[in-house]
Design a protein around this motif. Sequence first.
Motif, mmCIF file in Angstrom:
data_model
loop_
_atom_site.group_PDB
_atom_site.id
_atom_site.type_symbol
_atom_site.label_atom_id
_atom_site.label_comp_id
_atom_site.label_asym_id
_atom_site.label_seq_id
_atom_site.Cartn_x
_atom_site.Cartn_y
_atom_site.Cartn_z
ATOM 1 N N PRO A 106 -39.396 23.642 9.933
ATOM 2 C CA PRO A 106 -40.357 24.696 10.272
ATOM 3 C C PRO A 106 -41.172 24.361 11.532
ATOM 4 N N ALA A 107 -41.198 25.316 12.441
ATOM 5 C CA ALA A 107 -41.947 25.135 13.684
ATOM 6 C C ALA A 107 -42.590 26.472 14.048
ATOM 7 N N ASN A 108 -43.625 26.415 14.888
ATOM 8 C CA ASN A 108 -44.333 27.634 15.289
ATOM 9 C C ASN A 108 -43.791 28.177 16.612
ATOM 10 N N PHE A 109 -43.493 29.467 16.621
ATOM 11 C CA PHE A 109 -42.985 30.139 17.824
ATOM 12 C C PHE A 109 -43.751 31.428 18.059
ATOM 13 N N MET A 110 -43.738 31.863 19.326
ATOM 14 C CA MET A 110 -44.398 33.129 19.644
ATOM 15 C C MET A 110 -43.480 34.275 19.219
ATOM 16 N N VAL A 111 -44.036 35.189 18.430
ATOM 17 C CA VAL A 111 -43.277 36.329 17.895
ATOM 18 C C VAL A 111 -42.576 37.084 19.021
ATOM 19 N N LYS A 112 -43.313 37.282 20.126
ATOM 20 C CA LYS A 112 -42.741 38.081 21.215
ATOM 21 C C LYS A 112 -41.483 37.431 21.786
ATOM 22 N N SER A 113 -41.464 36.112 21.816
ATOM 23 C CA SER A 113 -40.281 35.464 22.392
ATOM 24 C C SER A 113 -39.093 35.523 21.422
ATOM 25 N N LEU A 114 -39.367 35.601 20.115
ATOM 26 C CA LEU A 114 -38.270 35.826 19.157
ATOM 27 C C LEU A 114 -37.681 37.217 19.407
ATOM 28 N N ILE A 115 -38.560 38.212 19.523
ATOM 29 C CA ILE A 115 -38.097 39.593 19.739
ATOM 30 C C ILE A 115 -37.297 39.674 21.045
ATOM 31 N N ASP A 116 -37.815 39.019 22.095
ATOM 32 C CA ASP A 116 -37.114 39.052 23.397
ATOM 33 C C ASP A 116 -35.712 38.433 23.312
ATOM 34 N N ASN A 117 -35.503 37.580 22.302
ATOM 35 C CA ASN A 117 -34.188 36.953 22.123
ATOM 36 C C ASN A 117 -33.360 37.638 21.031
ATOM 37 N N GLY A 118 -33.777 38.852 20.666
ATOM 38 C CA GLY A 118 -33.007 39.650 19.706
ATOM 39 C C GLY A 118 -33.158 39.207 18.261
ATOM 40 N N ILE A 119 -34.216 38.442 17.954
ATOM 41 C CA ILE A 119 -34.422 37.991 16.566
ATOM 42 C C ILE A 119 -35.575 38.792 15.968
ATOM 43 N N ASP A 120 -35.331 39.360 14.793
ATOM 44 C CA ASP A 120 -36.366 40.172 14.148
ATOM 45 C C ASP A 120 -37.323 39.255 13.377
ATOM 46 N N PRO A 121 -38.573 39.147 13.836
ATOM 47 C CA PRO A 121 -39.503 38.228 13.164
ATOM 48 C C PRO A 121 -39.817 38.637 11.729
ATOM 49 N N LYS A 122 -39.511 39.902 11.373
ATOM 50 C CA LYS A 122 -39.819 40.378 9.999
ATOM 51 C C LYS A 122 -38.727 39.988 9.007
ATOM 52 N N SER A 123 -37.557 39.601 9.516
ATOM 53 C CA SER A 123 -36.506 39.208 8.550
ATOM 54 C C SER A 123 -35.901 37.863 8.956
ATOM 55 N N LEU A 124 -36.780 36.869 9.019
ATOM 56 C CA LEU A 124 -36.315 35.524 9.396
ATOM 57 C C LEU A 124 -35.685 34.821 8.194
ATOM 58 N N PRO A 125 -34.568 34.118 8.395
ATOM 59 C CA PRO A 125 -33.955 33.411 7.272
ATOM 60 C C PRO A 125 -34.739 32.125 6.952
ATOM 61 N N SER A 126 -34.453 31.538 5.792
ATOM 62 C CA SER A 126 -35.151 30.288 5.431
ATOM 63 C C SER A 126 -34.333 29.074 5.888
ATOM 64 N N HIS A 127 -33.317 29.329 6.730
ATOM 65 C CA HIS A 127 -32.487 28.249 7.260
ATOM 66 C C HIS A 127 -32.346 28.436 8.770
ATOM 67 N N LYS A 128 -31.694 27.463 9.405
ATOM 68 C CA LYS A 128 -31.507 27.506 10.867
ATOM 69 C C LYS A 128 -30.467 28.579 11.226
ATOM 70 N N LEU A 129 -30.815 29.410 12.184
ATOM 71 C CA LEU A 129 -29.855 30.389 12.694
ATOM 72 C C LEU A 129 -28.858 29.666 13.579
ATOM 73 N N ASP A 130 -27.654 30.204 13.663
ATOM 74 C CA ASP A 130 -26.670 29.567 14.538
ATOM 75 C C ASP A 130 -26.928 30.009 15.976
ATOM 76 N N MET A 131 -27.603 29.120 16.719
ATOM 77 C CA MET A 131 -27.952 29.485 18.100
ATOM 78 C C MET A 131 -27.373 28.498 19.094
ATOM 79 N N GLY A 132 -26.403 27.705 18.633
ATOM 80 C CA GLY A 132 -25.804 26.727 19.545
ATOM 81 C C GLY A 132 -26.727 25.540 19.724
ATOM 82 N N GLU A 133 -26.647 24.933 20.877
ATOM 83 C CA GLU A 133 -27.401 23.707 21.183
ATOM 84 C C GLU A 133 -28.912 23.936 21.053
#
Length: 308
Positions: free
Chosen positions: A234-261
């Motif tokens: 668990p780490a803290n990120f800016m919501v806006k930067s998640l959205i800018d990367n196509g990740i919906d902050p309202k439906s985050l999984p409880s595991h690591k997303l496959d985002m490569g390196e």
Amino acid sequence: MAIPASLQKGLKLPVISSPMFLVSGTDLVVEACNNGVIGTFPSLNQRTTEGYRDWLIEIKSRLKPDAAAFGVNHIVHNTNDRLMADLAVTIEHEVPLVITSLGAVADVVKAVQSYGGKVFHDIATVRHAQKAAEAGVDGLILVAGGAGGHAGIINPFALVNEVRRFFDGTIILAGALSTGQDVAAALMMGADFAYMGTRFINTTEAQADAAYQAMIIDSGATDIVHTPAVSGIPANFMVKSLIDNGIDPKSLPSHKLDMGEEAKAWKTIWSAGHGVGSIHDVLPTAKLIERLTDEFSQACLDFDTKRR
Ligand SMILES: Cc1cc2nc3c(=O)[nH]c(=O)nc-3n(C[C@H](O)[C@H](O)[C@H](O)COP(=O)(O)O)c2cc1C
């Protein structure tokens, strides 16, 4: 115990500019130290151990004789296959402060202490603090709720009080500390140092995109989300930067997303702590430290007045 003598040299304010993946480079470390606070960086910010050695040589050559000490962060975990090689370079160059993350290992602690170096280990739970204390660390970095990067969720008052009951080494408090008043408050709570990350992202010496810095200025504490989706921990990120990367902050999984390196993910998904709401500018590190120092002195005076 307060601040070890070796780390008091050149220290003008009890602040550590904390190590930040991709963000802390030689310019930030040198400016922090030359202006009286401890500057640090993760060794992994250089792609190779040789590159890490080059940074140490460069930093040492640019530090003024009256500079504060500097430090390096090592990830002590089996996923870090550079640990032993980087540690050998740290020992060769007698880095004054070593910050360990994830694993507190007695052999690593002893190796650093054998040349007079100090080891601070970061923890987010009391159980990890106990294990690190048993490994013989000199200081514990208490990463409380609201911190940037891999953060805990425990309230800072609760964490400091619980750890002080069994640990008499140096205590460093982390989490949403942005101003000189915050530094004074950390000391008042029983910490010896304030550990500041997010505030130093918005300096001209940080290796951060202008858009990253602008997003920090535009964000408040509620624009930060605590999630394992980016790095597994668990780490803290800016919501806006998640959205800018196509990740919906309202439906985050409880595991690591496959985002490569992982480095790629941190380059575009920007981490910051709850302290963003107190950050309104980007300025040279020297000016920031001057301001923190003034605010710290004023906070001490104001406190004295309130007590009367
Ligand atoms: C962008 C970013 C990257 C970070 N990378 C690391 C790291 O590589 N190693 C580490 O020990 N801590 C890392 N941290 C955590 C900081 O060292 C520190 O604990 C935290 O920033 C303190 O909270 P604050 O940001 O609210 O001041 C990172 C923090 C941020 C914001």
